[in-house]
Design a protein around this motif. Structure first.
Motif, PDB file in Angstrom:
ATOM      1  N   LYS A  13     -17.348   4.867   6.886  1.00 51.70           N
ATOM      2  CA  LYS A  13     -17.052   5.072   5.462  1.00 51.70           C
ATOM      3  C   LYS A  13     -18.187   4.624   4.550  1.00 51.70           C
ATOM      4  CE  LYS A  13     -12.124   5.379   5.711  1.00 51.70           C
ATOM      5  NZ  LYS A  13     -10.819   4.794   5.422  1.00 51.70           N
ATOM      6  N   LEU A  14     -19.402   4.730   5.061  1.00 50.62           N
ATOM      7  CA  LEU A  14     -20.570   4.316   4.291  1.00 50.62           C
ATOM      8  C   LEU A  14     -20.681   5.072   2.968  1.00 50.62           C
ATOM      9  CD1 LEU A  14     -23.189   2.644   4.211  1.00 50.62           C
ATOM     10  CD2 LEU A  14     -24.314   4.451   5.506  1.00 50.62           C
ATOM     11  N   HIS A  15     -20.161   6.316   2.946  1.00 49.97           N
ATOM     12  CA  HIS A  15     -20.261   7.129   1.730  1.00 49.97           C
ATOM     13  C   HIS A  15     -19.347   6.618   0.619  1.00 49.97           C
ATOM     14  CE1 HIS A  15     -17.004   8.752   4.166  1.00 49.97           C
ATOM     15  NE2 HIS A  15     -16.460   9.176   3.055  1.00 49.97           N
ATOM     16  N   GLU A  16     -18.447   5.708   0.950  1.00 47.91           N
ATOM     17  CA  GLU A  16     -17.543   5.179  -0.079  1.00 47.91           C
ATOM     18  C   GLU A  16     -18.135   3.924  -0.705  1.00 47.91           C
ATOM     19  OE1 GLU A  16     -13.716   4.696   1.713  1.00 47.91           O
ATOM     20  OE2 GLU A  16     -13.470   6.865   1.983  1.00 47.91           O
ATOM     21  N   LEU A  17     -17.885   3.782  -2.006  1.00 47.72           N
ATOM     22  CA  LEU A  17     -18.481   2.679  -2.760  1.00 47.72           C
ATOM     23  C   LEU A  17     -18.142   1.318  -2.164  1.00 47.72           C
ATOM     24  CD1 LEU A  17     -20.092   1.733  -5.213  1.00 47.72           C
ATOM     25  CD2 LEU A  17     -17.984   1.790  -6.543  1.00 47.72           C
ATOM     26  N   THR A  19     -17.448   0.345   0.864  1.00 47.04           N
ATOM     27  CA  THR A  19     -18.228   0.028   2.066  1.00 47.04           C
ATOM     28  C   THR A  19     -19.686  -0.233   1.709  1.00 47.04           C
ATOM     29  OG1 THR A  19     -16.780   1.526   3.261  1.00 47.04           O
ATOM     30  CG2 THR A  19     -18.784   0.820   4.402  1.00 47.04           C
ATOM     31  N   TYR A  20     -20.234   0.637   0.870  1.00 48.86           N
ATOM     32  CA  TYR A  20     -21.640   0.493   0.491  1.00 48.86           C
ATOM     33  C   TYR A  20     -21.888  -0.872  -0.148  1.00 48.86           C
ATOM     34  CZ  TYR A  20     -26.186   1.573  -1.619  1.00 48.86           C
ATOM     35  OH  TYR A  20     -27.500   1.551  -1.985  1.00 48.86           O
ATOM     36  N   ARG A  21     -20.965  -1.288  -1.006  1.00 49.75           N
ATOM     37  CA  ARG A  21     -21.148  -2.593  -1.682  1.00 49.75           C
ATOM     38  C   ARG A  21     -20.956  -3.753  -0.713  1.00 49.75           C
ATOM     39  NH1 ARG A  21     -18.942  -2.671  -7.823  1.00 49.75           N
ATOM     40  NH2 ARG A  21     -20.582  -4.207  -8.067  1.00 49.75           N
ATOM     41  N   ARG A  22     -20.027  -3.595   0.196  1.00 50.33           N
ATOM     42  CA  ARG A  22     -19.794  -4.660   1.182  1.00 50.33           C
ATOM     43  C   ARG A  22     -21.072  -4.910   1.996  1.00 50.33           C
ATOM     44  NH1 ARG A  22     -18.130  -3.994   6.233  1.00 50.33           N
ATOM     45  NH2 ARG A  22     -17.229  -1.941   5.901  1.00 50.33           N
ATOM     46  N   LEU A  23     -21.856  -3.856   2.183  1.00 47.01           N
ATOM     47  CA  LEU A  23     -23.084  -3.976   2.974  1.00 47.01           C
ATOM     48  C   LEU A  23     -24.302  -4.284   2.100  1.00 47.01           C
ATOM     49  CD1 LEU A  23     -22.282  -0.958   5.280  1.00 47.01           C
ATOM     50  CD2 LEU A  23     -22.370  -3.348   5.989  1.00 47.01           C
ATOM     51  N   GLY A  24     -24.044  -4.737   0.882  1.00 49.16           N
ATOM     52  CA  GLY A  24     -25.160  -5.138   0.019  1.00 49.16           C
ATOM     53  C   GLY A  24     -25.612  -4.071  -0.957  1.00 49.16           C
ATOM     54  N   GLY A  25     -24.879  -2.981  -1.033  1.00 52.14           N
ATOM     55  CA  GLY A  25     -25.241  -1.892  -1.938  1.00 52.14           C
ATOM     56  C   GLY A  25     -25.179  -2.302  -3.400  1.00 52.14           C
ATOM     57  N   VAL A  96     -27.830  12.228   1.896  1.00 49.20           N
ATOM     58  CA  VAL A  96     -26.803  12.384   0.859  1.00 49.20           C
ATOM     59  C   VAL A  96     -25.407  12.421   1.486  1.00 49.20           C
ATOM     60  CG1 VAL A  96     -25.859  14.013  -0.814  1.00 49.20           C
ATOM     61  CG2 VAL A  96     -28.291  13.473  -0.854  1.00 49.20           C
ATOM     62  N   THR A  97     -25.291  13.045   2.633  1.00 50.24           N
ATOM     63  CA  THR A  97     -23.980  13.136   3.279  1.00 50.24           C
ATOM     64  C   THR A  97     -23.482  11.752   3.680  1.00 50.24           C
ATOM     65  OG1 THR A  97     -24.726  15.229   4.231  1.00 50.24           O
ATOM     66  CG2 THR A  97     -22.689  14.318   5.113  1.00 50.24           C
ATOM     67  N   ARG A  98     -24.367  10.984   4.292  1.00 51.75           N
ATOM     68  CA  ARG A  98     -23.938   9.714   4.853  1.00 51.75           C
ATOM     69  C   ARG A  98     -23.940   8.570   3.853  1.00 51.75           C
ATOM     70  NH1 ARG A  98     -24.003   9.338  10.153  1.00 51.75           N
ATOM     71  NH2 ARG A  98     -22.525   7.702   9.635  1.00 51.75           N
ATOM     72  N   ASN A  99     -24.890   8.599   2.916  1.00 50.14           N
ATOM     73  CA  ASN A  99     -25.028   7.451   2.037  1.00 50.14           C
ATOM     74  C   ASN A  99     -25.436   7.861   0.616  1.00 50.14           C
ATOM     75  OD1 ASN A  99     -25.259   4.909   1.025  1.00 50.14           O
ATOM     76  ND2 ASN A  99     -26.687   4.151   2.577  1.00 50.14           N
ATOM     77  N   PRO A 100     -24.522   8.533  -0.096  1.00 49.80           N
ATOM     78  CA  PRO A 100     -24.885   9.036  -1.439  1.00 49.80           C
ATOM     79  C   PRO A 100     -25.187   7.919  -2.436  1.00 49.80           C
ATOM     80  CG  PRO A 100     -22.515   9.239  -1.060  1.00 49.80           C
ATOM     81  CD  PRO A 100     -23.136   8.856   0.259  1.00 49.80           C
ATOM     82  N   HIS A 101     -24.538   6.773  -2.271  1.00 53.32           N
ATOM     83  CA  HIS A 101     -24.749   5.687  -3.234  1.00 53.32           C
ATOM     84  C   HIS A 101     -26.161   5.107  -3.165  1.00 53.32           C
ATOM     85  CE1 HIS A 101     -20.822   5.356  -5.067  1.00 53.32           C
ATOM     86  NE2 HIS A 101     -20.283   5.590  -3.883  1.00 53.32           N
ATOM     87  N   GLN A 102     -26.763   5.175  -1.988  1.00 51.08           N
ATOM     88  CA  GLN A 102     -28.135   4.685  -1.845  1.00 51.08           C
ATOM     89  C   GLN A 102     -29.074   5.488  -2.754  1.00 51.08           C
ATOM     90  OE1 GLN A 102     -30.415   3.231   2.046  1.00 51.08           O
ATOM     91  NE2 GLN A 102     -30.061   5.405   2.097  1.00 51.08           N
ATOM     92  N   LEU A 103     -28.830   6.806  -2.834  1.00 53.69           N
ATOM     93  CA  LEU A 103     -29.633   7.649  -3.721  1.00 53.69           C
ATOM     94  C   LEU A 103     -29.349   7.314  -5.185  1.00 53.69           C
ATOM     95  CD1 LEU A 103     -31.436  10.045  -4.512  1.00 53.69           C
ATOM     96  CD2 LEU A 103     -29.464  11.544  -4.181  1.00 53.69           C
ATOM     97  N   PRO A 209     -34.217   0.601  -3.654  1.00 53.75           N
ATOM     98  CA  PRO A 209     -33.389  -0.617  -3.571  1.00 53.75           C
ATOM     99  C   PRO A 209     -33.879  -1.585  -2.494  1.00 53.75           C
ATOM    100  CG  PRO A 209     -32.002   1.350  -3.526  1.00 53.75           C
ATOM    101  CD  PRO A 209     -33.420   1.817  -3.462  1.00 53.75           C
ATOM    102  N   HIS A 210     -34.363  -1.062  -1.389  1.00 54.16           N
ATOM    103  CA  HIS A 210     -34.820  -1.910  -0.287  1.00 54.16           C
ATOM    104  C   HIS A 210     -36.083  -2.668  -0.672  1.00 54.16           C
ATOM    105  CE1 HIS A 210     -31.857  -0.049   2.384  1.00 54.16           C
ATOM    106  NE2 HIS A 210     -32.156   1.073   1.749  1.00 54.16           N
ATOM    107  N   ILE A 211     -36.965  -1.991  -1.401  1.00 54.65           N
ATOM    108  CA  ILE A 211     -38.202  -2.645  -1.841  1.00 54.65           C
ATOM    109  C   ILE A 211     -37.874  -3.765  -2.825  1.00 54.65           C
ATOM    110  CG2 ILE A 211     -40.333  -2.290  -3.160  1.00 54.65           C
ATOM    111  CD1 ILE A 211     -40.332   0.609  -1.949  1.00 54.65           C
ATOM    112  N   VAL A 212     -36.971  -3.478  -3.752  1.00 53.70           N
ATOM    113  CA  VAL A 212     -36.598  -4.491  -4.743  1.00 53.70           C
ATOM    114  C   VAL A 212     -35.991  -5.703  -4.041  1.00 53.70           C
ATOM    115  CG1 VAL A 212     -35.091  -5.001  -6.690  1.00 53.70           C
ATOM    116  CG2 VAL A 212     -36.277  -2.799  -6.576  1.00 53.70           C
TER     117      VAL A 212
END
Lengths: 409, 156
Positions: A13-17, A19-25, A96-103, A209-212
């Motif tokens: 569920k990485l595409h969901e906010l 999950t993304y936030r739980r992983l540091g998004g 984009v399919t797997r991790n839209p929030h990263q974009l 985001p990774h560089i920051v």
């Protein structure tokens, strides 16, 4: 091995906010806003992040050429280029399919860096599924108050490869046919509707985001001195496990092939197209080439957008040349005569050879045509016409000799 | 006939209002009428010229430039087969022949009942799952004779 963009791809569920936030998004965005514009630009500069849509232009350099609000008052824009259409490339689709929030996070960091309050994601029309994924992710981010004062909107193309070129993309967005512009001015000075605009590839923005979070010095060390970080390879063709693979910049080509399971069906490797069909072919003797922006260049080709196409021993290189020139001919926008005519005649001559009508004179014509195309046109598509064919002719002369025989009498 | 309903006009007006300049909604508006009418008709072009307040030729220029837009109606189901290099290596040509045989038409044509049209397309961005098909708005990978038979039965 360090992975950045694909690190959590095994999370369903990485595409969901959530999950993304739980992983540091969105922590990168938070940090960027806290550190301020100047410090952000300094980190981006140290990272040596290069444009991963194929051109390899320094990302921080591009951002820094946007004139400050005081010198050019009015709106400025950021556009995420998700028009990916180069045959052999599909990493943006997967990102984009797997991790839209990263974009979205990367786009917001770029918008903050150049003081833009309006951002766009331009996505090719064929990526309908991804459009809907992005719509949903944007709704989530908006509802969570993450987008703040910057608005992000989506826009679709309508089936033209050339729309993926930054200035043609801007024309498309402006409701015009996708004819590339002749710079200067560059888009950062006068882009969308004449306003300063940064156009970055999806993968490039996803790196921000990774560089920051980890710093520019950390990022550059992952890769090679001139090409920082990691890079995604879309591997297709005759391999056992086609797909997207993330590697540090500078990874030897052979490691990428190994990760993709090697040549399938016990066949021998004949050649590799390293960066999408507009990058000249490499032979099986060149597998030690480090895959960053410099390595392939030393072999007369390019990293491009990392579209690795593997060709086994059964492949007829005249077929490959024809397929690629036909593509370029179909996608030529028609603006520059050398490209429009050059790609058309390449296609016809190669087609004739495939149906048994090739002659040695045709080969000479193909060799000479390039002088009148590359460098005589506005954009990178036109510059490519004939280049790929000549590389194939040089590296696989036997394939061409048999299709273009000497005819007597 | 293909006159736009009031409801449809509302949708197009929304595209003209969505972006920083009205004309930026043109490509989306054309995508929309293509979906409704399976082509961009003369009337559509006239309407869009009025909506965006530009000469009709500006609309025509864009409508004829982009491969997604057609001047003649496509079939109710628009089937595209990718002929990019990776899909070619995966056998897209024989899948195209298979489709031609099953539909009884050549690539570029529509079935007489208007149910299907078939066209070749450039790279669909699904190189790892070739041969790739674009069926209406849906990308379908790894086409086989069997999957094509199923697909054609499913589509009304």
């Amino acid at each position: 091995m360090t992975k950045l963009l694909t690190a959590h791809f095994d999370e369903p569920k990485l595409h969901e906010l959530e999950t993304y936030r739980r992983l540091g998004g969105y922590e990168g965005l938070k940090k960027a806003l806290a550190m301020g514009r100047e410090a952000l630009m300094a980190e981006m500069g140290k990272s040596n992040l290069r444009g991963l849509g194929g051109a390899g232009f320094g990302a921080a350099m591009k951002w820094s050429t946007v004139p400050p609000e005081s010198k050019n008052p009015g709106p400025r824009y950021v556009v995420a280029n998700c028009d990916e259409s180069e045959p052999g490339c599909f990493k943006d689709r997967v990102l984009v399919t797997r991790n839209p929030h990263q974009l979205i996070e990367g786009l917001l960091i770029a918008a903050f860096a150049i003081d833009a309050y309006r951002a766009f994601i331009f996505i090719r029309g064929e990526y309908e599924v991804q459009y809907k994924i992005l719509e949903k992710a944007l709704d989530e981010a908006r509802a969570a108050g993450l987008i703040g004062a910057c608005s992000i909107d989506l826009m679709r193309g309508a089936g033209a490869y050339i729309s993926g070129l930054d200035t043609a993309l801007l024309e498309t967005m402006e409701g015009k046919k996708a004819w590339p512009r002749q710079p200067p001015p560059f888009p950062t000075a006068a882009g969308l509707m004449g306003r300063p605009t940064v156009v970055n590839n999806v993968e490039t923005l996803c790196m921000a985001p990774h560089i920051v979070l980890h710093g520019g010095d950390w990022f550059v060390k992952l890769g090679t001195p001139k090409s920082g970080g990691t890079v995604l390879f879309s591997v297709s063709g005759h391999v056992a496990d086609p797909g997207v693979y993330e590697f540090p910049m500078g990874t030897p080509l052979k490691d990428i092939l190994t990760a993709a399971g090697g040549v399938r069906g016990g066949k021998k490797l004949k050649a590799v197209i390293p960066g999408g069909v507009s990058t000249p072919v490499m032979t099986s003797d060149e597998l030690d080439t480090p895959m960053d922006f410099e390595g392939p260049r030393a072999k007369g080709t390019f990293l491009g957008a990392g579209g690795v196409i593997v060709l086994d021993e059964t492949v007829d290189m005249v077929m490959v040349a024809h397929n690629i020139e036909r593509f370029l001919s179909h996608e030529s926008c028609g603006q520059c005569t050398p490209c429009r005519q050059g790609s058309f005649w390449h296609e016809r001559i190669l087609e004739r050879a495939l149906s048994g009508g090739g002659t040695a004179e045709d080969l000479v014509a193909l060799e000479r045509a390039g002088e009148n195309i590359t460098g005589q046109v506005i954009c990178a598509l036109g510059d490519t016409v004939g280049v790929v064919t000549r590389a194939l002719m040089k590296k696989f002369p036997e394939d061409f000799k048999s299709r273009f025989p000497e005819r007597r009498g | 006939m293909s006159a736009l309903t009031l409801e449809q006009e509302k949708v197009l007006k929304a595209w003209a209002a969505r972006y920083p300049a009205p004309i930026m909604g043109l490509v989306e508006a054309l995508r929309q009428v293509q979906r409704w009418h399976r082509c961009v008709t003369d009337e559509d072009e006239e309407y869009l010229a009025r909506l965006f307040d530009v000469p009709r030729v500006r609309i025509h220029e864009v409508a004829t430039f982009f491969p997604s837009f057609t001047q003649k109606p496509t079939g109710r189901h628009r089937i595209g087969i990718c002929r990019g290099l990776s899909c070619s290596l995966a056998g897209s040509q024989s899948m195209c022949s298979c489709l031609e045989k099953k539909l009884g038409i050549k690539e570029g044509a529509s079935t007489p009942d208007g149910r299907f049209s078939l066209e070749t397309m450039e790279c669909l961005g699904a190189c790892e799952q070739g041969p790739a098909l674009m069926v209406n708005d849906e990308l379908k990978g790894a086409a086989t004779e069997e999957s094509i038979s199923h697909l054609l039965e499913e589509l009304e």
